[in-house]
Design a protein around this motif. Structure first.
Motif, PDB file in Angstrom:
ATOM      1  N   PHE A 184       0.840  -1.202   0.000  1.00  0.00           N
ATOM      2  CA  PHE A 184       0.000   0.000   0.000  1.00  0.00           C
ATOM      3  C   PHE A 184       0.871   1.246   0.000  1.00  0.00           C
ATOM      4  O   PHE A 184       1.911   1.297   0.660  1.00  0.00           O
ATOM      5  CB  PHE A 184      -0.905   0.052   1.240  1.00  0.00           C
ATOM      6  N   ASN A 185       0.404   2.246  -0.699  1.00  0.00           N
ATOM      7  CA  ASN A 185       0.987   3.580  -0.597  1.00  0.00           C
ATOM      8  C   ASN A 185       0.283   4.348   0.503  1.00  0.00           C
ATOM      9  O   ASN A 185      -0.956   4.423   0.535  1.00  0.00           O
ATOM     10  CB  ASN A 185       0.815   4.344  -1.912  1.00  0.00           C
ATOM     11  N   GLU A 186       1.073   4.894   1.413  1.00  0.00           N
ATOM     12  CA  GLU A 186       0.547   5.696   2.510  1.00  0.00           C
ATOM     13  C   GLU A 186      -0.685   5.036   3.125  1.00  0.00           C
ATOM     14  O   GLU A 186      -1.788   5.592   3.146  1.00  0.00           O
ATOM     15  CB  GLU A 186       0.264   7.123   2.040  1.00  0.00           C
ATOM     16  N   ALA A 187      -0.447   3.832   3.633  1.00  0.00           N
ATOM     17  CA  ALA A 187      -1.534   3.016   4.166  1.00  0.00           C
ATOM     18  C   ALA A 187      -2.298   3.722   5.275  1.00  0.00           C
ATOM     19  O   ALA A 187      -3.480   3.431   5.516  1.00  0.00           O
ATOM     20  CB  ALA A 187      -0.969   1.692   4.684  1.00  0.00           C
ATOM     21  N   ASN A 188      -1.667   4.659   5.939  1.00  0.00           N
ATOM     22  CA  ASN A 188      -2.281   5.349   7.081  1.00  0.00           C
ATOM     23  C   ASN A 188      -3.040   6.609   6.693  1.00  0.00           C
ATOM     24  O   ASN A 188      -3.647   7.258   7.545  1.00  0.00           O
ATOM     25  CB  ASN A 188      -1.197   5.722   8.096  1.00  0.00           C
ATOM     26  N   LEU A 250       5.315  -1.686   3.335  1.00  0.00           N
ATOM     27  CA  LEU A 250       4.290  -0.711   2.983  1.00  0.00           C
ATOM     28  C   LEU A 250       4.882   0.672   3.175  1.00  0.00           C
ATOM     29  O   LEU A 250       5.947   0.828   3.774  1.00  0.00           O
ATOM     30  CB  LEU A 250       3.000  -0.895   3.781  1.00  0.00           C
ATOM     31  N   THR A 251       4.210   1.697   2.665  1.00  0.00           N
ATOM     32  CA  THR A 251       4.703   3.056   2.828  1.00  0.00           C
ATOM     33  C   THR A 251       3.731   3.854   3.686  1.00  0.00           C
ATOM     34  O   THR A 251       2.523   3.606   3.676  1.00  0.00           O
ATOM     35  CB  THR A 251       4.930   3.765   1.483  1.00  0.00           C
ATOM     36  N   LEU A 252       4.282   4.819   4.428  1.00  0.00           N
ATOM     37  CA  LEU A 252       3.505   5.618   5.366  1.00  0.00           C
ATOM     38  C   LEU A 252       3.687   7.101   5.088  1.00  0.00           C
ATOM     39  O   LEU A 252       4.800   7.555   4.797  1.00  0.00           O
ATOM     40  CB  LEU A 252       3.939   5.318   6.804  1.00  0.00           C
ATOM     41  N   ALA A 253       2.595   7.835   5.187  1.00  0.00           N
ATOM     42  CA  ALA A 253       2.659   9.293   5.164  1.00  0.00           C
ATOM     43  C   ALA A 253       3.089   9.759   6.549  1.00  0.00           C
ATOM     44  O   ALA A 253       2.400   9.505   7.532  1.00  0.00           O
ATOM     45  CB  ALA A 253       1.295   9.872   4.813  1.00  0.00           C
ATOM     46  N   MET A 254       4.241  10.430   6.615  1.00  0.00           N
ATOM     47  CA  MET A 254       4.773  10.833   7.920  1.00  0.00           C
ATOM     48  C   MET A 254       5.216  12.294   7.864  1.00  0.00           C
ATOM     49  O   MET A 254       6.174  12.631   7.164  1.00  0.00           O
ATOM     50  CB  MET A 254       5.951   9.944   8.325  1.00  0.00           C
ATOM     51  N   ALA A 255       4.541  13.134   8.603  1.00  0.00           N
ATOM     52  CA  ALA A 255       5.043  14.479   8.848  1.00  0.00           C
ATOM     53  C   ALA A 255       5.964  14.424  10.065  1.00  0.00           C
ATOM     54  O   ALA A 255       5.843  13.527  10.912  1.00  0.00           O
ATOM     55  CB  ALA A 255       3.887  15.442   9.104  1.00  0.00           C
ATOM     56  N   ASP A 256       6.895  15.358  10.128  1.00  0.00           N
ATOM     57  CA  ASP A 256       7.757  15.464  11.309  1.00  0.00           C
ATOM     58  C   ASP A 256       6.967  16.211  12.381  1.00  0.00           C
ATOM     59  O   ASP A 256       6.804  17.427  12.320  1.00  0.00           O
ATOM     60  CB  ASP A 256       9.038  16.217  10.946  1.00  0.00           C
ATOM     61  N   ILE A 257       6.448  15.488  13.338  1.00  0.00           N
ATOM     62  CA  ILE A 257       5.568  16.069  14.356  1.00  0.00           C
ATOM     63  C   ILE A 257       6.417  16.633  15.492  1.00  0.00           C
ATOM     64  O   ILE A 257       7.233  15.930  16.083  1.00  0.00           O
ATOM     65  CB  ILE A 257       4.573  15.024  14.866  1.00  0.00           C
ATOM     66  N   GLN A 258       6.200  17.914  15.789  1.00  0.00           N
ATOM     67  CA  GLN A 258       6.994  18.615  16.793  1.00  0.00           C
ATOM     68  C   GLN A 258       6.078  19.297  17.798  1.00  0.00           C
ATOM     69  O   GLN A 258       4.929  19.603  17.502  1.00  0.00           O
ATOM     70  CB  GLN A 258       7.905  19.644  16.122  1.00  0.00           C
ATOM     71  N   SER A 259       6.623  19.553  18.980  1.00  0.00           N
ATOM     72  CA  SER A 259       5.862  20.184  20.059  1.00  0.00           C
ATOM     73  C   SER A 259       5.994  21.698  20.030  1.00  0.00           C
ATOM     74  O   SER A 259       7.021  22.251  19.620  1.00  0.00           O
ATOM     75  CB  SER A 259       6.368  19.684  21.417  1.00  0.00           C
ATOM     76  N   VAL A 260       4.960  22.371  20.495  1.00  0.00           N
ATOM     77  CA  VAL A 260       4.977  23.793  20.774  1.00  0.00           C
ATOM     78  C   VAL A 260       4.549  23.963  22.237  1.00  0.00           C
ATOM     79  O   VAL A 260       3.403  23.648  22.571  1.00  0.00           O
ATOM     80  CB  VAL A 260       4.023  24.563  19.841  1.00  0.00           C
ATOM     81  N   PRO A 261       5.478  24.389  23.132  1.00  0.00           N
ATOM     82  CA  PRO A 261       6.870  24.751  22.881  1.00  0.00           C
ATOM     83  C   PRO A 261       7.712  23.514  22.545  1.00  0.00           C
ATOM     84  O   PRO A 261       7.272  22.383  22.784  1.00  0.00           O
ATOM     85  CB  PRO A 261       7.311  25.386  24.201  1.00  0.00           C
ATOM     86  N   PRO A 262       8.936  23.715  22.036  1.00  0.00           N
ATOM     87  CA  PRO A 262       9.747  22.580  21.589  1.00  0.00           C
ATOM     88  C   PRO A 262      10.022  21.531  22.654  1.00  0.00           C
ATOM     89  O   PRO A 262      10.191  20.354  22.330  1.00  0.00           O
ATOM     90  CB  PRO A 262      11.045  23.242  21.113  1.00  0.00           C
TER      91      PRO A 262
END
Length: 435
Positions: A184-188, A250-262
């Motif tokens: 699957f492409n971007e199964a999530n 399989l492949t996953l759509a992944m953004a780099d998830i970051q906190s605010v504040p860091p």
């Protein structure tokens, strides 16, 4: 999202700053990639082939009130022009090509498999072999046969047997020419959080007299995603039963998830919520495909929008090439299998910005690999400007421009730049300031 009023000067400044930062941080990193590293570009059948009439998405584009801005039509006519396109990819310097097989062509009616279409995809694979390209093949890149969607798609447990049957027939016909298989492409991924999916599915059901119409990108994820994981396992078993040594993932759509504040806890908890079940699933695979374009910020109240004035791409994403390093590190650490970057890129008109983005992203990938992340390849999205789903043809992700009136291909400077990196002795290149 309307982000077509980009400031070229602001974007170039951001790109240059990212490149300069990457260069200062990555100067002592490993200069070469492992032997056999995959340098490639990627496409998806529906986005480049054209005229996939039996696919569910073909119907969705035509419905009243559709969220799709354009119809896919002839797309890039890659269905007929694959030989010249593959030759061009090789000439540019790439050693691999990621593409997908359109299930709706292979099985246009339930249980009716087209030998002619399977032979077509075998011809694509043979063209890759002829031009020295390793193949990374995706069995499902968002679109399904219309009949499958009319039977409930991936919201029906019948999908497990049906998808495994399709995988088995395809791999039996073509598997000897496949070097890496993505089920699957971007199964999530789902679009259901961005557009009103339920009215669209109801309109499709009414148009087809289907009791329950369900399309991958618009599914109820609480129902569909566990079934997608089961389909992945079933397809992997089918593939291994025929070709035990074929690498499957399989492949996953992944953004780099970051906190605010860091230094806050929000990013870590959201990252675990979104990705861990999938990365844990990937532990039984031979690799995991990471597909990253940007980052996402989370605080105590949930998603945080980037600051006013933040540079955005043509589809509204924050310009943040450093995201790839973060997602690769997380995926490698959690899944504990080799990583292939199966997509990374930017939707932008100005190709100088694309060059800056690629170089900054590769600098981060280089650092991650120097720190021990097992990365086996980098596949740029996309090979050519193509049909970008809800956004139509406006966003330009391609290394190669396509005149859709004449279907003439024109490589951009970014294509030559990335091809040179792929061929060069310093495999990751040296990030440079863009003037």
């Amino acid at each position: 999202m309307s982000a077509f009023d980009l400031s070229r000067r602001t974007m170039l400044a951001a790109g240059a700053a990212a490149i300069g930062s990457a260069a200062s941080k990555g100067a002592d990193a490993a200069p070469t990639a492992p032997k056999g590293f995959l340098w490639g570009c990627a496409t998806a059948a529906y986005q480049v082939e054209g005229n996939n009439l039996n696919s569910d998405n073909w119907l969705l584009e035509t419905l009243p009130g559709t969220p799709f801005r354009e119809k896919s039509g002839d797309a890039c006519d890659h269905y007929h022009r694959f030989e010249q396109d593959i030759a061009l990819f090789a000439q540019l310097g790439f050693n691999s090509y990621r593409f997908s097989i359109e299930w709706a062509r292979v099985e246009p009616l339930p249980g009716l498999f087209s030998t002619a279409e399977l032979d077509h995809y075998r011809a694509v694979l043979l063209a890759c072999r002829k031009h020295g390209l390793k193949t990374v093949v995706t069995l499902h890149h968002f679109t399904s046969p219309l009949w499958f969607a009319c039977q409930g798609g991936f919201q029906s447990e019948a999908a497990i047997v049906l998808f495994a049957r399709y995988a088995e027939r395809t791999i039996r016909h073509c598997g000897d020419l496949i070097d890496h298989l993505c089920t699957f492409n971007e199964a999530n991924l789902s679009f259901s959080g961005f557009v009103p999916a339920q009215p669209l599915m109801q309109a499709a059901a009414a148009a087809t007299n289907a009791p329950h119409f369900s399309s991958f990108l618009f599914d109820d994820v609480a129902i569909s995603k566990p079934i997608v994981r089961a389909c992945h396992r079933a397809a992997r078993r089918a593939a291994k039963g025929i070709w035990p040594d074929l690498p499957v993932g399989l492949t996953l759509a992944m953004a780099d998830i970051q906190s605010v504040p860091p230094d806050g806890p929000y990013g870590a908890s959201k990252r675990a919520e979104m990705y861990d079940v999938w990365l844990d699933e990937a532990r039984a695979d031979d690799f995991v495909g990471v597909q990253t374009y940007t980052r996402e910020l989370y605080g105590a109240q949930g998603r945080v929008e980037p600051a006013a004035g933040t540079v955005r791409t043509q589809i509204g994403q924050e310009y943040y090439p450093q995201a790839l390093e973060g997602t690769v590190r997380y995926a490698a650490g959690r899944a504990r299998v080799p990583v292939i970057v199966t997509e990374n890129g930017i939707g932008i008109e100005d190709d100088k910005i694309r060059i800056a983005y690629i170089e900054a992203a590769l600098a981060g990938l280089r650092r991650a690999m120097a720190d021990g992340c097992d990365v086996r390849g980098y596949m740029h999205w996309s090979a050519m400007d193509n049909f970008e789903w809800l956004f139509g043809y406006a966003p330009k992700f391609g290394l190669i421009a396509v005149d859709r009136a004449t279907q003439i291909r024109q490589p951009k400077p970014s294509a030559y730049m990335l091809g040179k990196i792929a061929r060069g002795p310093d495999i990751f290149g040296q990030p440079r300031r863009i003037s």
